[in-house]
Write a protein that holds these residues in place. Structure first.
Motif: not given
Length: 142
Positions: A17-19, A90, A94, A97, A99
């Protein structure tokens, strides 16, 4: 799964995920050569958005592995910019979009299998092209 990949027993999958830190979640081997496939995941839907490979076969039949193998190619390989995927993925996720990503990797050239990584990459991309009339959206060219 693409039928070309079923014979490769050394393989695994991870999600990103982006995080997340790509360096932390990537479970691909640093000594392995082969292919990796990147899927955009939204709920139950999965879309193949990229196919990549690493490892070069020399004319004497030996494998030339870049330092870091599949792990390094996935984490530090350049995409979207002159920067490693650990930074560019990442940002691109973003923008689009997305997930989460699911990354599946397969060792295609080892003690048990002697299949050229770019050959397998080409087979998968050809099948995708035959089915969709285009390449996966994160593959610029082949």
């Amino acid at each position: 799964m693409y039928k070309e990949l079923k014979k490769f027993k050394t393989q695994n999958t991870f999600t990103f995920t982006q995080e997340d830190s790509l360096e932390t979640v990537c479970n691909a081997p640093e000594s392995g050569s082969g292919v990796f496939m990147v899927y955009a995941v939204e709920g139950e839907e999965k879309e193949l958005i990229m196919v990549g490979s690493t490892g070069t076969i020399q004319n004497d039949g030996t494998l030339k592995i870049k330092n870091g193998g599949l792990y390094d190619k996935i984490v530090n390989g350049h995409q979207f910019a002159k920067t490693g995927r650990k930074y560019s993925w990442p940002a691109q996720m973003k923008l689009e979009n997305i997930e989460r990503l699911e990354v599946s990797w397969y060792e295609t050239f080892n003690e048990k299998n002697k299949v050229i990584p770019t050959f397998v990459e080409g087979q998968v991309l050809q099948n995708f092209l035959d089915e969709k009339g285009r390449l996966p959206r994160w593959n610029v060219a082949f």
